[in-house]
Design an enzyme around this catalytic site. Structure first.
Site, PDB file in Angstrom:
ATOM      1  N   THR A 114       1.124  -1.305   0.006  1.00 41.61           N
ATOM      2  CA  THR A 114      -0.064  -0.006   0.211  1.00 41.61           C
ATOM      3  C   THR A 114       0.857   1.321   0.101  1.00 41.61           C
ATOM      4  O   THR A 114       0.609   2.116  -0.707  1.00 41.61           O
ATOM      5  CB  THR A 114      -0.948   0.012   1.305  1.00 41.61           C
ATOM      6  OG1 THR A 114      -1.748  -1.109   1.110  1.00 41.61           O
ATOM      7  CG2 THR A 114      -1.836   1.246   1.276  1.00 41.61           C
ATOM      8  N   GLN A 356      -0.971 -15.501  -2.659  1.00 40.47           N
ATOM      9  CA  GLN A 356      -2.247 -15.299  -1.666  1.00 40.47           C
ATOM     10  C   GLN A 356      -3.666 -15.280  -2.705  1.00 40.47           C
ATOM     11  O   GLN A 356      -4.477 -14.707  -2.423  1.00 40.47           O
ATOM     12  CB  GLN A 356      -1.938 -13.744  -1.303  1.00 40.47           C
ATOM     13  CG  GLN A 356      -0.732 -13.798  -0.212  1.00 40.47           C
ATOM     14  CD  GLN A 356      -0.841 -12.443   0.406  1.00 40.47           C
ATOM     15  OE1 GLN A 356      -1.629 -12.188   1.101  1.00 40.47           O
ATOM     16  NE2 GLN A 356       0.199 -11.622   0.052  1.00 40.47           N
TER      17      GLN A 356
END
Length: 860
Positions: A114, A356
């Site tokens: 992020t 993931q």
């Protein structure tokens, strides 16, 4: 009204349906371009621009009051670009500075993705390589979008408010509302959630006279959702299913009819379901080159987070918006290819981690990230492997588990924060003892290390596993919350109130209008509703339009006509109120007052109705907050916000290690592993590590599913920041009977030196080994866990499946014998093949429900 829907294209329309009018519309759009009025803030951010400013002829304008790309309008000053690179590691810095072709950032768990995305956006603005209005950043949750926007605004100031930072669905809604005339939709079209879609499909199944047992609406809507994820419209599916040929499968033939009818009903209601939002946007961009070119000129920088979770429709949407409108191999994909050749593609940045990718059951395609470099041959790939979240022991365990997956890009997470405490392992006798261990350990950590309940999360593979945990936590008095229960917007009273608002904003929304027709009860029964609906179908109009002509409905009793007329008048008055500019909170208040809904709940003695009043009060507070944050927003904008609230937006999130998680510090959090993705906690308990529980029993015979289960384990392990516990139950109740499951293969993958086994064997395993109870604890345990023997066939409680051909074929009345229960009679059979479950009466031993693939049952 008779011809209102006669010529409207279907929501989810195909390219063939759109192409007929595309050329005429495109030529008109190219003649004069007006700077669009589509820069209203999304997800709570931004400011409304000046409206209706004209751009130069033939040049699509940028919204947010900006000149088109390439103009020399002055830009607001932002901070020094070099200051944005301070504190980044070399790989993060490289990702922020990249310019040119497509960029793939492979971001391991907790690697600060992020931060990289926000600094990359801020750097683009600070170096004047992009204006804020030229940036489109896509995330998977509204909460993540809001966090990203806030972080960029901290870095560069107010210019960040002009960016589009939103989810896939939010971005598509903004485009579709702007282009609604092209699609023949109301600008206030309704957005159906899963419950609305299921209700509409139930109506369709009833209209088509389908047997609900043979063709359950839930199965039909699930199949249609999967087709939309693949961008398959009703016409294409009907042709592919061969419904016009003799060899068509019966189910596919019925599905084709149901799909076509379902889409027609959506069209009539001026509604789109969630899957339509993306499919319709892709088809719009492919069928209308001028529309596609406008958005490609506008968005010169497209950034996508969690790229490993995208499905095919989202994959194609990214390609269209970035101006890459040909599939790999050079095959043109729709009308946008020519436009792409005339205008250079935008800069595409995707961030994700194939390790993931855990949402295949929702249609996510791991291929999108694994084959990114094949799709974009000039792409650059940057690996982020330094972790800022977890200790090295936790990361080493996660690396060891995921390394067993084949065909993955090699990546090893590391940290400079130290080894940390050892991972704690525990083998319980059953699920209740496992829950007791978890509760006692949480209590001990609170006393010894100051760990608060809110610092702790307990993960499990399936929702059913929470029951034993909840029972023990209640008994010992530990506060907890279960994430994934009934969500606020799914509660009956909230859905009723929102249905009123949707019917006010869109008079043709049949699903919501019929939901509230007799809520609260006003003497309008199913017969009256059915007669109005039959009249609407005969006259080819919506249910709402038929209410305006209720006197013409044949067979209606005078009392019903009076009630329907009063309802229609009330709805008309409420629409007039909304049309005068009343805010969502005022309209909602009038709905609750005029309908008598609130008065009925307040007059009730039922304690649950008091809670429903509180929920409606909370909804009113949400509407009031919306008005405060969006002064220019109207009822349609509020409903859009409500419709796009994702499941994960209900959960506190903090994906990177450089932020503080906003978690309730007073309660233990219980959740499934799928829900846990994107979160982090100081202490994590990963429970149920048995083959058959986790990995799930359905995955044991499928390599692709087993690989996803391993990725799910990797996600669970990397949620822990400081302390990690892994546990299993030797015996777990399943299918109504205790089953002895072997240890999960994921436990075998953990390096022995990383795990402190508090208890390595169950009591039963110790007894079988001829040892005393005490030898299964602490340091006196053997170094290796025993490997269960490989039986010739399924034994009592075993998780070893029979070969597919050895599952007995049973029918009601068959006599069988069971290794432990003896003779029995089959009284019911569910499913077929390897998933067949038989209900068998064993006389004195009672009736048992057995999964035949795992039960020692022999047919006599």
């Amino acid at each position: 009204m008779d011809s209102l829907f006669a010529n409207l294209p279907l929501p989810g329309l195909s390219r063939s349906e759109l192409s007929a009018s595309a050329a005429a519309r495109s030529s008109r759009a190219a003649a004069t371009a007006v700077v669009p009025d589509d820069a209203l803030p999304v997800d709570g951010g931004g400011e409304a621009p000046a409206r209706g400013r004209r751009a130069p002829s033939g040049m699509p304008g940028g919204s947010d009051g900006e000149l088109p790309s390439g103009s020399e309008a002055p830009m607001p000053s932002v901070r020094d670009p070099e200051s944005l690179l301070v504190g980044l590691n070399p790989q993060q810095r490289e990702a922020v500075l990249h310019a040119g072709g497509p960029l793939l950032i492979v971001a391991g768990a907790g690697s600060g993705k992020t931060r990289v995305l926000t600094h990359r956006i801020a750097y683009l603005l600070a170096t004047r390589r992009a204006r804020a209005g030229e940036i489109l950043a896509i995330t998977f949750t509204n909460k993540a979008a809001a966090e990203m926007r806030e972080r960029v605004e901290v870095l560069v100031g107010p210019p960040a408010r002009s960016m589009w930072v939103s989810t896939f669905h939010s971005a598509c809604v903004r485009i579709l509302r702007k282009e609604h005339k092209t699609l023949g939709l109301r600008s206030s079209f309704s957005i159906y959630d899963s419950a609305d879609s299921l209700k509409l499909m139930t109506m369709v199944a009833r209209e088509l006279d389908l047997d609900p047992k043979k063709y359950p609406p839930k199965v039909l809507i699930s199949k249609i959702s999967a087709l939309k994820d693949e961008l398959v419209d009703p016409e294409t599916f009907a042709r592919g299913a061969g419904t016009e040929a003799e060899g068509a499968g019966e189910f596919d033939s019925v599905l084709a009819q149901a799909y076509a009818r379902y889409q027609a009903r959506l069209q009539q209601a001026h509604a789109l379901d969630f899957d339509d939002l993306i499919m319709t946007t892709v088809h719009l961009l492919q069928a209308f080159p001028a529309v596609a070119e406008h958005y490609r000129r506008r968005f010169r920088h497209v950034l996508v987070d969690e790229y490993q979770d995208t499905n095919h429709a989202q994959y194609m949407l990214v390609r269209e918006l970035a101006g890459i409108a040909a599939r790999p191999g050079g095959v043109p994909d729709g009308g946008g290819a020519d436009s792409a050749a005339q205008f250079p593609p935008g800069e595409l940045t995707v961030v994700g981690d194939a390790d993931q990718s855990i949402y295949a059951f929702r249609g996510a395609t791991i291929r999108n990230i694994v084959e990114f470099e094949a799709d974009y041959p000039n792409a650059r790939t940057i690996l982020l492997e330094q972790n800022y979240r977890s200790t090295q022991n936790i990361l080493s365990a996660a690396n060891a588990v995921i390394s067993r997956n084949t065909g993955r890009k090699r990546k090893r997470l590391w940290t400079d924060s130290g080894a940390g405490p050892a991972i704690v392992g525990y083998v319980a006798d059953n699920e209740h003892e496992e829950a007791r261990f978890v509760a006692e350990e949480i209590d001990r950590l609170g006393d010894s290390d100051g760990v608060r309940p809110g610092d702790v999360a307990v993960f499990y593979r399936a929702n059913a596993q929470s029951r034993a945990l909840e029972e023990v936590l209640i008994r010992v008095g530990l506060p907890y919350k279960v994430v994934g229960g009934t969500r606020f917007y799914e509660r009956r009273e909230v859905k009723d109130a929102v249905a009123y608002l949707r019917a006010i904003a869109n008079p043709d929304d049949d699903v919501n209008l019929r939901r509230i027709l007799n809520v609260p009860k006003r003497g309008l029964g199913d017969r009256s509703e059915a007669m109005v609906q039959a009249f609407a179908e005969r006259e080819r109009m919506s249910f709402g339009a038929a209410l305006e002509r209720v006197e013409e409905v044949p067979g209606l009793a005078t009392r019903a006509i009076t009630g329907l007329r009063a309802f229609a008048t009330m709805m008309s008055d409420l629409r007039d109120l909304a049309a005068t500019g009343a805010g969502p909170a005022e309209v909602l208040g009038s709905v609750l007052d005029r309908t008598g809904y609130l008065a009925e709940l307040r007059a009730s003695d039922d304690p649950q109705d008091a809670a429903r009043v509180e929920n409606l009060s909370e909804l009113h507070a949400v509407a009031t907050e919306f008005e405060a944050s969006e002064p220019e927003g109207d009822l349609a904008d509020f409903l859009e916000r409500v419709s796009l609230v994702a499941d994960s937006d209900q959960i506190p999130s903090a994906d990177d290690g450089d932020g503080t998680p906003k978690v309730d510090q007073g309660v233990v959090t219980l959740m499934t592993l799928h829900t846990a993705k994107g979160l982090e906690f100081p202490v994590v308990f990963l429970t149920g590590l048995e083959d058959g529980t986790f990995p799930h029993i359905r995955s044991l015979a499928d390599d692709a599913q087993l690989a996803e289960e391993r990725r799910l384990a990797y996600v669970g392990l990397t949620r822990a920041r400081e302390r990690l516990y892994v546990s299993r139950a030797a015996v777990r109740t399943s299918w109504g009977m205790p089953n002895e499951f072997p240890a999960s293969r994921f436990l075998d993958d953990l390096p022995e030196e990383l795990v402190d086994w508090r208890r390595r064997e169950s009591s039963m395993a110790v007894l079988r080994a001829g040892a005393g109870y005490g030898s299964g604890y602490g340091g006196s345990a053997p170094k290796k866990r025993p490997v269960p023997p490989s039986p010739d066939g399924p034994k009592f409680g075993s998780a070893t499946p029979r070969p597919a051909g050895d599952v007995p074929s049973l029918a009601i009345g068959d006599k069988v014998t069971h290794d432990s229960y003896g003779l029995g009679t089959v009284v019911a059979v569910e499913g077929a093949g390897p998933n067949c479950v038989a209900k068998i009466d064993f006389g004195s031993d009672g009736t048992k429900r057995l999964l035949l693939r795992y039960s020692p049952v022999t047919k006599l």
